[in-house]
Design a protein around this motif. Structure first.
Motif, PDB file in Angstrom:
ATOM      1  N   ALA A 165      -2.279   2.074   6.149  1.00  0.00           N
ATOM      2  CA  ALA A 165      -2.279   0.921   6.995  1.00  0.00           C
ATOM      3  C   ALA A 165      -3.793   0.636   7.309  1.00  0.00           C
ATOM      4  O   ALA A 165      -4.311  -0.645   7.246  1.00  0.00           O
ATOM      5  CB  ALA A 165      -1.364   0.942   8.348  1.00  0.00           C
ATOM      6  N   LYS A 166      -4.565   1.747   7.411  1.00  0.00           N
ATOM      7  CA  LYS A 166      -5.915   1.600   7.939  1.00  0.00           C
ATOM      8  C   LYS A 166      -6.759   0.996   6.486  1.00  0.00           C
ATOM      9  O   LYS A 166      -7.547   0.155   6.592  1.00  0.00           O
ATOM     10  CB  LYS A 166      -6.645   2.934   8.314  1.00  0.00           C
ATOM     11  CG  LYS A 166      -5.955   3.426   9.761  1.00  0.00           C
ATOM     12  CD  LYS A 166      -6.614   4.862   9.932  1.00  0.00           C
ATOM     13  CE  LYS A 166      -5.656   5.359  10.946  1.00  0.00           C
ATOM     14  NZ  LYS A 166      -6.058   6.716  11.318  1.00  0.00           N
ATOM     15  N   ALA A 167      -6.007   1.435   5.605  1.00  0.00           N
ATOM     16  CA  ALA A 167      -6.765   1.133   4.144  1.00  0.00           C
ATOM     17  C   ALA A 167      -6.714  -0.536   4.186  1.00  0.00           C
ATOM     18  O   ALA A 167      -7.505  -1.279   3.551  1.00  0.00           O
ATOM     19  CB  ALA A 167      -6.377   1.788   3.085  1.00  0.00           C
ATOM     20  N   MET A 213       3.067  -8.474  -6.439  1.00  0.00           N
ATOM     21  CA  MET A 213       2.256  -8.031  -5.345  1.00  0.00           C
ATOM     22  C   MET A 213       1.268  -7.013  -5.776  1.00  0.00           C
ATOM     23  O   MET A 213       1.431  -5.882  -6.395  1.00  0.00           O
ATOM     24  CB  MET A 213       3.251  -7.416  -4.306  1.00  0.00           C
ATOM     25  CG  MET A 213       2.460  -6.556  -2.967  1.00  0.00           C
ATOM     26  SD  MET A 213       1.773  -8.100  -2.189  1.00  0.00           S
ATOM     27  CE  MET A 213       3.182  -8.557  -1.042  1.00  0.00           C
ATOM     28  N   PRO A 214      -0.131  -7.217  -5.484  1.00  0.00           N
ATOM     29  CA  PRO A 214      -1.126  -6.389  -5.870  1.00  0.00           C
ATOM     30  C   PRO A 214      -0.765  -4.983  -5.178  1.00  0.00           C
ATOM     31  O   PRO A 214      -0.331  -4.748  -4.370  1.00  0.00           O
ATOM     32  CB  PRO A 214      -2.569  -7.016  -5.189  1.00  0.00           C
ATOM     33  CG  PRO A 214      -2.023  -8.368  -5.058  1.00  0.00           C
ATOM     34  CD  PRO A 214      -0.717  -8.605  -4.821  1.00  0.00           C
ATOM     35  N   GLY A 215      -1.232  -4.111  -6.111  1.00  0.00           N
ATOM     36  CA  GLY A 215      -1.168  -2.614  -5.628  1.00  0.00           C
ATOM     37  C   GLY A 215       0.128  -1.969  -6.550  1.00  0.00           C
ATOM     38  O   GLY A 215       0.065  -0.914  -6.917  1.00  0.00           O
ATOM     39  N   GLY A 216       1.115  -2.847  -6.413  1.00  0.00           N
ATOM     40  CA  GLY A 216       2.354  -2.496  -7.228  1.00  0.00           C
ATOM     41  C   GLY A 216       2.911  -1.243  -6.550  1.00  0.00           C
ATOM     42  O   GLY A 216       4.088  -0.667  -7.206  1.00  0.00           O
ATOM     43  N   GLN A 217       2.864  -1.014  -5.277  1.00  0.00           N
ATOM     44  CA  GLN A 217       3.707   0.362  -4.732  1.00  0.00           C
ATOM     45  C   GLN A 217       4.726  -0.176  -3.930  1.00  0.00           C
ATOM     46  O   GLN A 217       5.457   0.555  -3.358  1.00  0.00           O
ATOM     47  CB  GLN A 217       2.510   0.879  -3.566  1.00  0.00           C
ATOM     48  CG  GLN A 217       1.478   1.545  -4.429  1.00  0.00           C
ATOM     49  CD  GLN A 217       0.621   2.898  -3.379  1.00  0.00           C
ATOM     50  OE1 GLN A 217       0.922   3.546  -3.053  1.00  0.00           O
ATOM     51  NE2 GLN A 217      -0.605   2.223  -3.615  1.00  0.00           N
ATOM     52  N   MET A 230       0.890  -1.352  -0.112  1.00  0.00           N
ATOM     53  CA  MET A 230      -0.008   0.107  -0.002  1.00  0.00           C
ATOM     54  C   MET A 230       0.798   1.185  -0.007  1.00  0.00           C
ATOM     55  O   MET A 230       0.384   2.490  -0.038  1.00  0.00           O
ATOM     56  CB  MET A 230      -0.958   0.016   1.201  1.00  0.00           C
ATOM     57  CG  MET A 230      -1.933  -1.169   1.400  1.00  0.00           C
ATOM     58  SD  MET A 230      -3.051  -1.300  -0.002  1.00  0.00           S
ATOM     59  CE  MET A 230      -4.268  -0.312   1.011  1.00  0.00           C
ATOM     60  N   GLY A 231       2.068   0.975  -0.099  1.00  0.00           N
ATOM     61  CA  GLY A 231       3.006   2.077   0.001  1.00  0.00           C
ATOM     62  C   GLY A 231       3.421   2.928   1.396  1.00  0.00           C
ATOM     63  O   GLY A 231       4.250   3.826   1.347  1.00  0.00           O
TER      64      GLY A 231
END
Length: 459
Positions: A244-246, A310-314, A223-224
Motif C-alpha cells: 500500500a505504501k508503494a 490493470m497495470p502490475g498484473g497482480q 499491487m497484490g
C-alpha cells in the motif's frame, strides 16, 4: 445513456446511499410472492431490471425478450418492473412486502442480504440449469453464503483496467498498441504525454465521493495487497503494509515530483471523463463501459480509446451484478425465476441473436462489455468472443489487451461495508494528492483504525 456516469460509477453512489439501508432482519423481509399461480394455472413472477423509457433501445430489447420468453414458456407469466437496485425504495419494499420475486443486486450486496436471510436458497434449483458449469466459479462464489449454499446468479461482470487516449499516445511517441503493463510504465508514459503541453494531463485519478477510496482499493489490488481479510469470525483491515505504501508513494511521485496529474485535484468521474473526452487526458483507471460514456456524453470516438489490463498484473477489482430470489417465493416461483434469469441473461444459445439486436440498433459491438458480459469460462467464453469479433462495429483490437489480461489477472470483489471503507480511504487519496508533505505511514495507520471500526459492524 441518460447519465454521464458509467454503470460502474453509478453503482458506487447507489451503494453509498444503500450502505445504511440493508439493515432489516428476516422478519421484515416481505414477500410479494404469496400466490404461485395466476390465471390459467400459470406461474406468475415479478422481476426487476426493466430499463426506463428514457433508454428506448434497452427498454425495447427487454420488452421483446419478455414477449419471446412467455411465448416459449407458456406456463410462466412475467410481470416486469422498472429499475435495478434503488436505494431509495429497497428497504421500504422489504418492510412492506413489496419485494419482487426476482430482484437485481450489485456484487456489493449479496453478503449482507444472505446474512440477513433476505434471499432464497437456490442451491438445488440451480444445479439443473443449462450451462451452469460454464459460469466463472469466482463470480458464483459472490452469491454463496457462509454455509456454502447458493443464493443468486451473476449476470454481468466488469474489472478495472487502464483506459487511455490513443491519439495522445501517438503524439507523445508511444505505441498505442502496446499500452503500459506496469505502474512504472504508466508513470513514464504520463511524463511523455504531459510534456505535450497545452494543459495536457498524463494520468488522473478520483479522490472524493467514495470514488477515491474505490480507486485506491483497485490500486491496492493491483499491487497484490488486500483491503480486508477474515480473521477467525471477524473482518479486519489488511492494507497497512509495504504494498500500500508503494502504491501511495507512486501516486505521490506522479502528482508532485513529475507533475503529470495536473494541479486540479479532488476529482470524480465526470471531471476525469470530461478531460478525456476533450482530448486533454492520457490515462485513467476505469472499466471498459467508460468508453460508452466518453462517446455518448463527451463527444469521443471509439477509435480514439484503448483499454488495457490493470497495470502490475497482480490483481484487479472485480465488480458486477446479478439476481436473487425473494426468500418467501414458492418452489414454483423459484424455478420459474431461475429459468427467466438463465434464458434472458445466461443463455449461450441466444448470444448471436442478442449481438444482432445491438447491430440492428446501431449500438456498439466489440467492447469488452455489452452485449454479452464476461461471466463465462472455457469454450462458452471463446464462443462469445468469436461472435463479438464477427459482428464488431467498433475497433475491438483497441481493447484486446484488456480482454487478454482479464483471463489471467486475479479479480477480487469489494470489501465488506465497501462504501464506508471507501469513505475512509477517500481521505488517504486526498491527502496524498493535495499535500506534498502528507505522511503516508500516518495516513495508513489512521485509516486502518477507522476501517477496523467499520469492519467490526460486519455480521
Amino acid at each position: 445513456m441518460s447519465s454521464t456516469w458509467s454503470p460502474t460509477v453509478r453503482r458506487r453512489m447507489f451503494c453509498l446511499l444503500l450502505a445504511g439501508g440493508l439493515t432489516l432482519g428476516a422478519a421484515a423481509c416481505g414477500s410479494g410472492s404469496g400466490e404461485s399461480t395466476g390465471a390459467g394455472g400459470k406461474v406468475k413472477i415479478t422481476v426487476t431490471g426493466q430499463p426506463p423509457t428514457s433508454q428506448p433501445f434497452e427498454r425495447g430489447v427487454f420488452d421483446a425478450d419478455v414477449k419471446e420468453f412467455e411465448e416459449s414458456h407458456p406456463d410462466i407469466d412475467i410481470e416486469p418492473h422498472e429499475g435495478f437496485m434503488d436505494p431509495k425504495t429497497f428497504s421500504a419494499k422489504l418492510a412492506g412486502g413489496q419485494l419482487e420475486d426476482v430482484y437485481y443486486v450489485y456484487f456489493t450486496d449479496p453478503a449482507q442480504i444472505i446474512a440477513r436471510r433476505q434471499a432464497a436458497d437456490i442451491t438445488e434449483a440451480a444445479k439443473g440449469l443449462k450451462n451452469f458449469g460454464d459460469l466463472k466459479p469466482e463470480l458464483l462464489d459472490n452469491f454463496r453464503g457462509a454455509d456454502g449454499k447458493l443464493y443468486g446468479l451473476p449476470t454481468m461482470n466488469y474489472s478495472m483496467g487502464l483506459l487511455y487516449s490513443r491519439p495522445l499516445f501517438q503524439k507523445a511517441g508511444l505505441d498505442p498498441n502496446k499500452p503500459p503493463q506496469t505502474w512504472d510504465e504508466v508513470r513514464e508514459a504520463a511524463k511523455k504525454i504531459t510534456a505535450l503541453g497545452n494543459g495536457t494531463v498524463g494520468y488522473a485519478d478520483y479522490s472524493k465521493n467514495n470514488q477515491g477510496g474505490w480507486h485506491l482499493t483497485s490500486w491496492l489490488y493491483s499491487m497484490g495487497s488486500e483491503v480486508a481479510r477474515k480473521d477467525g469470525d471477524k473482518w479486519v483491515a489488511a492494507f497497512n503494509n509495504d504494498k500500500a505504501k508503494a502504491a501511495l508513494n507512486q501516486l505521490r511521485a506522479m502528482r508532485w515530483d513529475d507533475d503529470t496529474m495536473g494541479s486540479k485535484q479532488l476529482l470524480e468521474a465526470q471531471d476525469v471523463q470530461r478531460m478525456m473526452g476533450a482530448g486533454q487526458l492520457g490515462m485513467y483507471m476505469a472499466a471498459p463501459d467508460n468508453v460508452l460514456v466518453l462517446v455518448k456524453q463527451f463527444n469521443g470516438k471509439y477509435e480514439d480509446y484503448g483499454v488495457a489490463g490493470m497495470p502490475g498484473g497482480q490483481g484487479t477489482l472485480l465488480g458486477g451484478e446479478g439476481y436473487m430470489v425473494n426468500p418467501k417465493a414458492s418452489p414454483e416461483k423459484i424455478k420459474a425465476g431461475l429459468e427467466w434469469v438463465r434464458w434472458k441473461y445466461l443463455n449461450p444459445e441466444r448470444f448471436e441473436k442478442h449481438v444482432q439486436q445491438y447491430v440492428d440498433g446501431k449500438q456498439p459491438v466489440g467492447l469488452p462489455a455489452e452485449p454479452t458480459p464476461d461471466i463465462w469460462q472455457g469454450a462458452v467464453r471463446d464462443q462469445q468472443l468469436a461472435l463479438k469479433s464477427k459482428h464488431a462495429n467498433v475497433p475491438a483490437e483497441n481493447f484486446q489487451s484488456y480482454v487478454d489480461a482479464s483471463s489471467r489477472i486475479k479479480g477480487s470483489i469489494e470489501p465488506p461495508n465497501a462504501q464506508q471503507v471507501y469513505a475512509v480511504l477517500d481521505s488517504v487519496m486526498q491527502a496524498v494528492l493535495t499535500d506534498r508533505n502528507a505522511n503516508v505511514d500516518q495516513q495508513l495507520s489512521s485509516a486502518e483504525s477507522k476501517v477496523n471500526s467499520v469492519l467490526a459492524q460486519v455480521k
